[in-house]
Motif scaffolding. Structure first.
Motif, PDB file in Angstrom:
ATOM      1  N   LEU A 138      -6.049   6.918   4.374  1.00 22.05           N
ATOM      2  CA  LEU A 138      -6.468   6.168   3.187  1.00 22.05           C
ATOM      3  C   LEU A 138      -5.645   4.886   3.033  1.00 22.05           C
ATOM      4  CD1 LEU A 138      -6.964   9.079   0.614  1.00 22.05           C
ATOM      5  CD2 LEU A 138      -8.749   7.582   1.528  1.00 22.05           C
ATOM      6  N   GLN A 139      -4.360   4.945   3.365  1.00 24.27           N
ATOM      7  CA  GLN A 139      -3.548   3.726   3.325  1.00 24.27           C
ATOM      8  C   GLN A 139      -4.090   2.688   4.306  1.00 24.27           C
ATOM      9  OE1 GLN A 139       0.382   5.970   3.686  1.00 24.27           O
ATOM     10  NE2 GLN A 139       1.024   4.243   2.404  1.00 24.27           N
ATOM     11  N   LYS A 194      -9.287  -3.144   3.797  1.00 21.98           N
ATOM     12  CA  LYS A 194     -10.058  -3.772   2.721  1.00 21.98           C
ATOM     13  C   LYS A 194      -9.349  -5.013   2.190  1.00 21.98           C
ATOM     14  CE  LYS A 194     -11.362  -0.852  -0.480  1.00 21.98           C
ATOM     15  NZ  LYS A 194     -11.194   0.347  -1.359  1.00 21.98           N
ATOM     16  N   LEU A 195      -8.037  -4.933   2.049  1.00 24.98           N
ATOM     17  CA  LEU A 195      -7.273  -6.102   1.589  1.00 24.98           C
ATOM     18  C   LEU A 195      -7.360  -7.233   2.600  1.00 24.98           C
ATOM     19  CD1 LEU A 195      -4.173  -4.221   0.177  1.00 24.98           C
ATOM     20  CD2 LEU A 195      -5.519  -5.871  -1.142  1.00 24.98           C
ATOM     21  N   VAL A 248       0.864  -1.178   0.000  1.00 20.67           N
ATOM     22  CA  VAL A 248       0.000   0.000   0.000  1.00 20.67           C
ATOM     23  C   VAL A 248       0.900   1.226   0.000  1.00 20.67           C
ATOM     24  CG1 VAL A 248      -1.899   1.210   1.121  1.00 20.67           C
ATOM     25  CG2 VAL A 248      -1.740  -1.288   1.295  1.00 20.67           C
ATOM     26  N   GLU A 267     -13.258  -2.745  -3.533  1.00 21.26           N
ATOM     27  CA  GLU A 267     -12.339  -2.698  -4.661  1.00 21.26           C
ATOM     28  C   GLU A 267     -11.128  -1.868  -4.282  1.00 21.26           C
ATOM     29  OE1 GLU A 267     -12.220  -0.433  -8.948  1.00 21.26           O
ATOM     30  OE2 GLU A 267     -14.074  -1.498  -8.438  1.00 21.26           O
ATOM     31  N   VAL A 268      -9.962  -2.477  -4.278  1.00 20.73           N
ATOM     32  CA  VAL A 268      -8.748  -1.723  -3.964  1.00 20.73           C
ATOM     33  C   VAL A 268      -8.191  -1.122  -5.252  1.00 20.73           C
ATOM     34  CG1 VAL A 268      -8.189  -3.109  -1.939  1.00 20.73           C
ATOM     35  CG2 VAL A 268      -7.278  -3.773  -4.164  1.00 20.73           C
ATOM     36  N   PRO A 269      -7.426  -0.033  -5.159  1.00 18.94           N
ATOM     37  CA  PRO A 269      -6.985   0.675  -6.365  1.00 18.94           C
ATOM     38  C   PRO A 269      -5.809   0.013  -7.078  1.00 18.94           C
ATOM     39  CG  PRO A 269      -6.172   1.810  -4.423  1.00 18.94           C
ATOM     40  CD  PRO A 269      -7.058   0.702  -3.925  1.00 18.94           C
ATOM     41  N   GLU A 324      -7.211   1.071   2.779  1.00 19.40           N
ATOM     42  CA  GLU A 324      -6.938   0.065   1.747  1.00 19.40           C
ATOM     43  C   GLU A 324      -6.359  -1.203   2.352  1.00 19.40           C
ATOM     44  OE1 GLU A 324      -8.196   0.404  -1.138  1.00 19.40           O
ATOM     45  OE2 GLU A 324      -8.820   2.444  -0.641  1.00 19.40           O
ATOM     46  N   THR A 348      -1.961   4.337  -3.921  1.00 18.09           N
ATOM     47  CA  THR A 348      -2.334   3.199  -4.754  1.00 18.09           C
ATOM     48  C   THR A 348      -1.926   1.914  -4.036  1.00 18.09           C
ATOM     49  OG1 THR A 348      -2.278   2.279  -6.994  1.00 18.09           O
ATOM     50  CG2 THR A 348      -0.185   3.047  -6.088  1.00 18.09           C
ATOM     51  N   VAL A 349      -2.270   0.798  -4.637  1.00 21.48           N
ATOM     52  CA  VAL A 349      -1.833  -0.520  -4.163  1.00 21.48           C
ATOM     53  C   VAL A 349      -1.069  -1.187  -5.293  1.00 21.48           C
ATOM     54  CG1 VAL A 349      -2.545  -2.826  -3.420  1.00 21.48           C
ATOM     55  CG2 VAL A 349      -3.713  -0.796  -2.506  1.00 21.48           C
ATOM     56  N   THR A 362      -8.298  10.217 -10.502  1.00 20.11           N
ATOM     57  CA  THR A 362      -7.672   8.910 -10.612  1.00 20.11           C
ATOM     58  C   THR A 362      -6.967   8.777 -11.952  1.00 20.11           C
ATOM     59  OG1 THR A 362      -9.385   7.923  -9.205  1.00 20.11           O
ATOM     60  CG2 THR A 362      -8.057   6.426 -10.544  1.00 20.11           C
TER      61      THR A 362
END
Length: 375
Positions: A207-208, A214-215, A152, A221-223, A211, A164-165, A239
């Protein structure tokens, strides 16, 4: 820590999670069994760690070898006034345990280097990169790629941030797909040089954490293949599409890299410019003790100089240097230092080009000086 059940105290603590579809008790137990490695406990790592701890991620690994400085406190919210001068990991662990005594905090008091990266990454489910230099970003990317672990990524600059990821094993690109080669020294100024609004890393670091959660929960949905760009001045998000590079030397079918030990990851994190004359802090100490004439220039910012300084140094911030070159003698040694060696190397390059042949960089800067003296 019992990973199979939630205690009554944990049920009460995570009550708002337990009522969310997609989380519930099963998801909370999943978080409890999960682990995250955070590279850095600074501007990005602080909010990420706080929210992961509060969310109940069972094991947080912290990698940092720095000490808390007063200039950190404007954005590095893991640390407070009582932590100034102490190792960041001590301050961070105390704060995180106060946030959530049910989690495990593992401190890795070192830099993230090619010597320890593989072992560290292997011990955790995913990695959050809160670093502030290109070699460490390349290294975290490469180590996560070979370990098949999600990375991340976050970065900040003044009023702007990115997120982003990177996870080629999940179908997305890697960091090298976005940035194939190491930028030249000085291409990206540090926070100390460029400044950063304190709340910005709070936004990107949070935000990190989102994500990462979520992972770990495998929800939403991850980016992957998306670079989220935040502009604080315009209160806007946009984006950008990131595609796997078919010529990427790490993650493509044409890959040539087979190890985390490569030219990018082995570069000094200070990104010191090549072919710049330099001395170590031990040699600087010898110069001071010898009594021989020299001039010592500090090119950091005034607030950095006020917190720690090397005796006898004259403050000329790097951004002021072009207009103050006449203050620097053209004969004799001119020793130049900053925090870690990057800014001072650029200052020495400018001085040499401007006819100051005795300009010499102090490698490692005041960080190395303080570490040497045990301060």
């Amino acid at each position: 820590m019992d990973d199979l059940t939630l205690s009554d105290a944990e049920r009460l603590r995570y009550a708002r999670h337990l009522s969310i579809p997609g989380v519930g008790e099963e998801g909370q137990l999943r978080l409890k069994r999960s682990s995250v490695l955070l590279i850095g406990t600074g501007g990005l790592g602080s909010p990420a760690a706080l929210y992961l701890a509060a969310a109940g991620v069972g094991k947080l690994g912290l990698v940092d070898d720095d000490k808390v400085e007063r200039s950190n406190l404007q954005r590095q919210i893991l640390h407070g006034e009582s932590g100034v001068g102490r190792p960041k990991l001590e301050s961070a662990k105390e704060r995180l345990r106060e946030i959530n005594p049910h989690i495990e905090v593992v401190c890795h008091e070192s830099r993230f280097t090619p010597d320890n990266a593989e072992k560290l990454v292997a011990a955790y489910d995913l990695v959050i990169d809160g670093s502030d230099n290109f070699p460490t970003r390349f290294l975290s990317n490469d180590a996560c790629y070979f370990a098949r672990k999600p990375l991340v990524y976050g970065s900040i600059f003044r009023f702007e941030g990115q997120l982003t990821v990177f996870a080629p094993h999940l179908g997305g690109p890697c960091y090298r797909c976005m940035l194939p080669t190491m930028p030249p020294p000085g291409a990206a100024p540090s926070c100390a040089e460029a400044g950063v609004l304190g709340v910005l890393p709070g936004i990107i670091g949070t935000l990190q954490a989102m994500e990462a959660i979520k992972l770990l929960l495998d929800v939403g949905e991850v980016p992957l293949g998306k670079l989220l760009c935040y502009d604080a001045l315009r209160t806007s998000f946009r984006t950008l599409r990131l595609s796997p590079d078919p010529a990427c030397k790490l993650c493509s079918s044409e890959a040539s890299l087979r190890s985390i030990r490569n030219p990018e990851t082995l570069t000094d994190p200070s990104c010191t410019m090549p072919d710049i004359p330099s001395i170590s802090v031990d040699e600087l100490d010898a110069r001071i003790r010898s009594g021989k004439p020299y001039v010592l220039i500090d090119v950091r910012q005034p607030e950095e100089h006020a917190e720690h300084s090397i005796p006898g140094g004259k403050l000329i911030p790097l951004d002021e240097l072009p207009g103050r070159l006449e203050e620097i003698p053209r004969d004799g040694e001119v020793l130049v230092h900053c925090k870690a060696g990057g800014r001072s190397a650029r200052a020495v390059s400018l001085m040499l080009e401007s006819g100051i042949p005795g300009a010499i960089n102090v490698a490692g800067g005041i960080d190395a000086w303080l570490k040497r003296s045990g301060t």
